[in-house]
Write an enzyme that holds these catalytic residues in place. Structure first.
Site, PDB file in Angstrom:
ATOM      1  N   CYS A 136      -3.979  10.707   5.503  1.00 12.60           N
ATOM      2  CA  CYS A 136      -3.080  11.365   4.555  1.00 12.60           C
ATOM      3  C   CYS A 136      -2.242  12.412   5.286  1.00 12.60           C
ATOM      4  O   CYS A 136      -2.749  13.473   5.655  1.00 12.60           O
ATOM      5  CB  CYS A 136      -3.891  12.023   3.440  1.00 12.60           C
ATOM      6  SG  CYS A 136      -2.878  13.051   2.375  1.00 12.60           S
ATOM      7  N   CYS A 139      -1.830  15.799   3.490  1.00 14.00           N
ATOM      8  CA  CYS A 139      -3.032  16.657   3.477  1.00 14.00           C
ATOM      9  C   CYS A 139      -3.306  17.228   4.870  1.00 14.00           C
ATOM     10  O   CYS A 139      -3.536  18.418   5.030  1.00 14.00           O
ATOM     11  CB  CYS A 139      -4.277  15.884   3.054  1.00 14.00           C
ATOM     12  SG  CYS A 139      -4.040  14.639   1.820  1.00 14.00           S
ATOM     13  N   ASP A 140      -3.304  16.346   5.868  1.00 18.75           N
ATOM     14  CA  ASP A 140      -3.756  16.754   7.203  1.00 18.75           C
ATOM     15  C   ASP A 140      -2.617  17.086   8.165  1.00 18.75           C
ATOM     16  O   ASP A 140      -2.852  17.695   9.215  1.00 18.75           O
ATOM     17  CB  ASP A 140      -4.629  15.638   7.824  1.00 18.75           C
ATOM     18  CG  ASP A 140      -5.882  15.401   7.009  1.00 18.75           C
ATOM     19  OD1 ASP A 140      -6.241  16.291   6.223  1.00 18.75           O
ATOM     20  OD2 ASP A 140      -6.496  14.331   7.142  1.00 18.75           O
TER      21      ASP A 140
END
Ligand code: NDP
Length: 318
Positions: A136, A139-140
């Site tokens: 992701c 997200c990361d």
């Protein structure tokens, strides 16, 4: 319905665009509705920018899903964030059991639990999961500020991830195993215009290498093994339908997606499905929202005891 708080008229599994839109519709029809989901927003919430949801020129997936959630909550939907582990039908009631050991019952169920990211299945991928291998970008991605990353894939997810990461990382390699991208032209153009993104075509990922964390990616191109030095690898290669746990109640296609009628019915009366987990052609937020709304209206019709419900013919085509 009964006073038992664990009994609902409709239970929706999944809180992505399809599930949340369904909830807005069922509660506006005054049906006691519970959404059970392991997360909020599903894949849509992981999308960097959504520029094709009507009404919004540009919105992050997370913000759009938050708006769906607020609307569903305002209309009276109840939520419980947990994974549903089993679904069965006993008489007229569906029984759902969750990872938190809860049991819920309902007269109608709408399955809208979406798809699960696909793995590369190459050496090192599992070993370095969470240690440089990510699924992701939104997200990361922020963890890779000023670093070098690789994105693997050739669809919209990979293009979207590469575009987002180009603003965070110092260098982004985008590896496509084909010589053309299957994502949208407009996204591809943005990526091509990013000076720090290098497109690598016909590149089949062979191995993820590292020590305590990822430090290298090995791929094969034209029969030759090549390597790039990277700090992180984003796997953006599509999704799989994880429907084994419900397959006794429905028909699945060859991709294990749930077969539905045009009104989102499955072969089990009272059991509906909507969004990416179904065999519809296009996996898009706006389409999932529409499908979820349709499933909700059909569930309402079912609960009204309409005599006009036409169940699909599931026999194989001659
Ligand atoms: P897709 O199925 O569209 O694309 C998957 C990509 O991954 C393909 O290029 C495929 O290659 C490649 N791939 C599959 N397996 C491997 C493997 N083992 N190794 C290397 N490459 C592999 O999935 P997406 O997640 O990109 O998109 C899913 C849906 O979500 C689409 O409908 C898309 O339009 C939508 N979406 C829309 C966005 C937007 O509008 N902004 C953002 C993100 C997703 P091959 O072609 O060779 O099979």
């Amino acid at each position: 319905m009964a006073e038992d708080t664990n009994i609902y008229e409709v239970i929706i599994v999944g809180a992505g665009p399809a599930g949340l839109a369904a909830a807005i519709y069922t509660t506006r029809r005054a049906l006691k509705t519970l959404v059970l989901s392991k997360d909020l927003g599903g894949q849509a919430a992981l999308t960097n920018n959504i520029e094709n949801y009507p009404g919004f020129n540009k919105i992050t997936g997370q913000d759009l899903m938050q708006k769906f959630y607020e609307q569903a909550t305002l209309t009276g939907t109840e939520f419980d964030f947990t994974e549903v582990e089993s679904l069965a039908k006993e008489g007229d009631l569906f029984i759902l059991k969750t990872a938190k050991n809860q049991t819920f019952q309902s007269k109608a169920v709408i399955l809208a639990f979406g798809l699960t990211p696909r793995n590369l299945n190459v050496p090192g991928e599992k070993e370095f999961g969470g240690k440089g291998v990510a699924y992701c970008a939104t997200c990361d991605g922020p963890l890779y500020k000023g670093k070098t990353v690789a994105v693997i894939g050739g669809g919209n997810s990979a293009l979207d991830a590469a575009e987002f990461l180009s603003k965070v990382a110092s260098k982004v390699y985008l590896l496509n195993r084909k010589d053309v991208f299957r994502g949208e032209e407009i996204l591809l153009k943005k990526v091509q215009e990013s000076s720090n993104v290098e497109l690598i075509y016909n590149a089949e990922t062979k191995e993820v290498v590292g020590d305590t964390r990822v430090n290298k990616l090995i791929y094969t191109q034209d029969g030759t093994d090549k390597e790039i030095v990277v700090d992180g690898i984003f796997v953006e290669i599509g999704h799989l339908a994880k429907t084994d746990w419900v397959e006794n109640l429905m028909e699945l296609n060859e991709r294990k997606e749930i077969k539905i009628s045009r009104d989102c019915e499955t072969k089990t009366p009272g059991l509906f499905a909507a969004g990416d987990i179904t065999d519809i052609s296009y996996k898009q937020v706006v389409i999932s929202a529409g499908e979820g709304s349709k499933a909700a209206l059909q569930a309402y019709k079912f609960l009204q005891g309409s005599e006009n419900i036409v169940l699909p013919d599931w026999s194989p085509k001659k």
